[in-house]
Scaffold this active site. Structure first.
Site, PDB file in Angstrom:
ATOM      1  N   GLY A  72      18.468  28.771  26.022  1.00 10.30           N
ATOM      2  CA  GLY A  72      17.027  28.563  25.930  1.00 10.30           C
ATOM      3  C   GLY A  72      16.466  29.120  24.648  1.00 10.30           C
ATOM      4  O   GLY A  72      17.202  29.578  23.771  1.00 10.30           O
ATOM      5  N   GLU A  88      16.998  23.013  23.145  1.00  8.72           N
ATOM      6  CA  GLU A  88      17.621  24.339  23.091  1.00  8.72           C
ATOM      7  C   GLU A  88      19.021  24.333  23.711  1.00  8.72           C
ATOM      8  O   GLU A  88      19.941  24.933  23.152  1.00  8.72           O
ATOM      9  CB  GLU A  88      16.737  25.385  23.784  1.00  8.72           C
ATOM     10  CG  GLU A  88      15.517  25.790  22.984  1.00  8.72           C
ATOM     11  CD  GLU A  88      15.846  26.656  21.778  1.00  8.72           C
ATOM     12  OE1 GLU A  88      16.973  27.190  21.682  1.00  8.72           O
ATOM     13  OE2 GLU A  88      14.968  26.817  20.925  1.00  8.72           O
ATOM     14  N   GLU A  92      22.423  25.194  21.483  1.00  8.64           N
ATOM     15  CA  GLU A  92      23.210  26.387  21.777  1.00  8.64           C
ATOM     16  C   GLU A  92      24.538  26.108  22.466  1.00  8.64           C
ATOM     17  O   GLU A  92      25.452  26.931  22.386  1.00  8.64           O
ATOM     18  CB  GLU A  92      22.381  27.357  22.622  1.00  8.64           C
ATOM     19  CG  GLU A  92      21.187  27.886  21.859  1.00  8.64           C
ATOM     20  CD  GLU A  92      20.311  28.810  22.669  1.00  8.64           C
ATOM     21  OE1 GLU A  92      20.620  29.079  23.849  1.00  8.64           O
ATOM     22  OE2 GLU A  92      19.299  29.281  22.119  1.00  8.64           O
ATOM     23  N   PRO A 107       6.483  36.330  32.676  1.00  4.60           N
ATOM     24  CA  PRO A 107       5.994  36.854  31.399  1.00  4.60           C
ATOM     25  C   PRO A 107       7.068  37.727  30.767  1.00  4.60           C
ATOM     26  O   PRO A 107       7.893  38.311  31.474  1.00  4.60           O
ATOM     27  CB  PRO A 107       4.762  37.664  31.792  1.00  4.60           C
ATOM     28  CG  PRO A 107       5.019  38.065  33.208  1.00  4.60           C
ATOM     29  CD  PRO A 107       5.848  36.970  33.829  1.00  4.60           C
ATOM     30  N   GLU A 142      29.040  32.893  22.191  1.00  7.58           N
ATOM     31  CA  GLU A 142      30.029  32.254  23.062  1.00  7.58           C
ATOM     32  C   GLU A 142      29.325  31.783  24.329  1.00  7.58           C
ATOM     33  O   GLU A 142      28.256  32.275  24.686  1.00  7.58           O
ATOM     34  CB  GLU A 142      31.187  33.185  23.404  1.00  7.58           C
ATOM     35  CG  GLU A 142      30.818  34.422  24.168  1.00  7.58           C
ATOM     36  CD  GLU A 142      32.005  35.348  24.428  1.00  7.58           C
ATOM     37  OE1 GLU A 142      32.431  35.451  25.588  1.00  7.58           O
ATOM     38  OE2 GLU A 142      32.483  35.957  23.450  1.00  7.58           O
TER      39      GLU A 142
END
Length: 174
Positions: A72, A88, A92, A107, A142
């Site tokens: 993310g 994202e 990744e 939050p 990784e």
């Protein structure tokens, strides 16, 4: 340091009379412009493989370098949260999200460049098209699949992700 302390001049008229109006805003005494500090949008993915294992990453960069995380990151300008989670995850893990379901939000405070960036982290349950294509890239050092019973929440570096894992694991145990 509160990030608003770095805003010394009004972004509209340039006046140095840009003063605290509330805990989340500064107002220009010259032109009346008021700037509100709102949280940045961020997304994170819960991705389960065919064996029910969770995809986790090891963080390549600070904050929490070397600790575990979920795929993310920040949502870009003019991008929906759903577009952000797809981008994202692809950046990744090299995986393509084929479906995403919003679960909940948390939050968070993300320390970046010696500033506390307040975020609203939105968590999604995502399906990917070909889990064998997984390869760590971008911010991930990784990527690995972990059995849910082998998740150790204290090994995850970001507070909101730890809180989200508590919620997610409780949902999975119902």
């Amino acid at each position: 340091m509160h990030i608003l302390e770095k805003f010394c001049y009004c972004p509209k008229c340039g006046s140095s009379h840009f003063v605290e109006s509330s805990e989340k805003s500064k107002k220009c005494e010259n032109c009346g412009f008021e700037y509100f500090l709102n949280p940045s949008s961020a997304v994170a993915a819960f991705i389960l493989n065919g064996k029910g294992e969770l995809l986790v990453e090891k963080r390549k960069k600070e904050p929490a370098k070397g600790m575990f995380d979920l795929p993310g990151g920040f949502v870009d300008v003019r991008e929906t949260a759903e577009e952000g989670i797809k981008r994202e995850v692809k950046e990744e893990t090299m995986l393509n999200v084929v479906s995403s379901k919003y679960l909940f939000s948390q939050p968070n405070v993300y320390r970046y460049s010696d500033f506390d960036v307040h975020t609203l982290d939105m968590f999604y349950l995502c399906e990917v098209d070909n889990e064998q294509d997984m390869k760590a890239a971008d911010d991930a050092a990784e990527c690995t699949w972990v059995k849910l019973e082998d998740i150790h929440i204290e090994q995850f570096g970001l507070r909101s992700v730890r809180q989200a894992l508590h919620i997610f694991l409780a949902m999975m145990n119902k």
